[in-house]
Motif scaffolding. Sequence first.
Motif, PDB file in Angstrom:
ATOM      1  N   GLU A  31     -77.726 -28.336  39.768  1.00  0.00           N
ATOM      2  CA  GLU A  31     -77.423 -27.938  41.143  1.00  0.00           C
ATOM      3  C   GLU A  31     -75.938 -27.634  41.320  1.00  0.00           C
ATOM      4  O   GLU A  31     -75.569 -26.658  41.972  1.00  0.00           O
ATOM      5  N   GLU A  33     -73.832 -26.694  38.929  1.00  0.00           N
ATOM      6  CA  GLU A  33     -73.557 -25.443  38.212  1.00  0.00           C
ATOM      7  C   GLU A  33     -73.944 -24.239  39.055  1.00  0.00           C
ATOM      8  O   GLU A  33     -73.193 -23.266  39.137  1.00  0.00           O
ATOM      9  N   ALA A  34     -75.092 -24.290  39.700  1.00  0.00           N
ATOM     10  CA  ALA A  34     -75.527 -23.180  40.559  1.00  0.00           C
ATOM     11  C   ALA A  34     -74.554 -22.980  41.716  1.00  0.00           C
ATOM     12  O   ALA A  34     -74.199 -21.835  42.048  1.00  0.00           O
ATOM     13  N   ALA A  35     -74.088 -24.061  42.307  1.00  0.00           N
ATOM     14  CA  ALA A  35     -73.124 -23.959  43.404  1.00  0.00           C
ATOM     15  C   ALA A  35     -71.789 -23.400  42.920  1.00  0.00           C
ATOM     16  O   ALA A  35     -71.153 -22.591  43.613  1.00  0.00           O
ATOM     17  N   ILE A  37     -71.323 -21.358  40.357  1.00  0.00           N
ATOM     18  CA  ILE A  37     -71.506 -19.929  40.071  1.00  0.00           C
ATOM     19  C   ILE A  37     -71.526 -19.140  41.373  1.00  0.00           C
ATOM     20  O   ILE A  37     -70.897 -18.080  41.472  1.00  0.00           O
ATOM     21  N   ALA A  38     -72.211 -19.647  42.386  1.00  0.00           N
ATOM     22  CA  ALA A  38     -72.248 -18.967  43.690  1.00  0.00           C
ATOM     23  C   ALA A  38     -70.848 -18.891  44.291  1.00  0.00           C
ATOM     24  O   ALA A  38     -70.456 -17.851  44.841  1.00  0.00           O
ATOM     25  N   SER A  39     -70.085 -19.957  44.153  1.00  0.00           N
ATOM     26  CA  SER A  39     -68.714 -19.962  44.653  1.00  0.00           C
ATOM     27  C   SER A  39     -67.854 -18.945  43.905  1.00  0.00           C
ATOM     28  O   SER A  39     -67.054 -18.225  44.517  1.00  0.00           O
ATOM     29  N   GLU A  41     -68.864 -16.207  42.505  1.00  0.00           N
ATOM     30  CA  GLU A  41     -69.260 -14.870  42.970  1.00  0.00           C
ATOM     31  C   GLU A  41     -68.595 -14.541  44.297  1.00  0.00           C
ATOM     32  O   GLU A  41     -68.122 -13.419  44.517  1.00  0.00           O
ATOM     33  N   GLU A  42     -68.513 -15.519  45.188  1.00  0.00           N
ATOM     34  CA  GLU A  42     -67.863 -15.312  46.487  1.00  0.00           C
ATOM     35  C   GLU A  42     -66.368 -15.084  46.318  1.00  0.00           C
ATOM     36  O   GLU A  42     -65.788 -14.192  46.949  1.00  0.00           O
ATOM     37  N   SER A  45     -65.784 -11.587  45.012  1.00  0.00           N
ATOM     38  CA  SER A  45     -65.991 -10.598  46.074  1.00  0.00           C
ATOM     39  C   SER A  45     -64.789 -10.534  47.018  1.00  0.00           C
ATOM     40  O   SER A  45     -64.301  -9.447  47.352  1.00  0.00           O
ATOM     41  N   SER A  71     -62.244 -20.506  39.345  1.00  0.00           N
ATOM     42  CA  SER A  71     -63.620 -20.048  39.163  1.00  0.00           C
ATOM     43  C   SER A  71     -63.898 -19.703  37.709  1.00  0.00           C
ATOM     44  O   SER A  71     -64.977 -20.006  37.186  1.00  0.00           O
ATOM     45  N   THR A  75     -66.722 -21.444  35.349  1.00  0.00           N
ATOM     46  CA  THR A  75     -67.810 -20.681  34.723  1.00  0.00           C
ATOM     47  C   THR A  75     -67.736 -20.761  33.194  1.00  0.00           C
ATOM     48  O   THR A  75     -68.780 -20.776  32.532  1.00  0.00           O
TER      49      THR A  75
END
Length: 90
Positions: A31, A33-35, A37-39, A41-42, A45, A71, A75
């Motif tokens: 969970e 790791e998923a957070a 990676i999402a961070s 990506e943000e 961007s 980040s 990653t």
Amino acid sequence: MRLLPWTNDFGGPCWLSTANPDSRISRMADELEAAMIASAEEVLSEARELLAESAVGEQELRFAGTRLAESLRDTLRIAASRGGRLESEG
């Protein structure tokens, strides 16, 4: 052994010695790791938008660069952890 996505109090790696991907700590690590990676990506961007602007101040660039470095660190840690798990499965 699984490299976890967080460090100990001294900044060193934390390892989990279980092969059970359904253990509580394994699920928590997945969970996080998923957070992370999402961070990332943000952050990417937002940094792209900032770099597309013609007039950007030094503070904004430093802030974006710092967040991008954090980040990337996160990653790369995730990639190392997942790569290690792939090697042990093969």
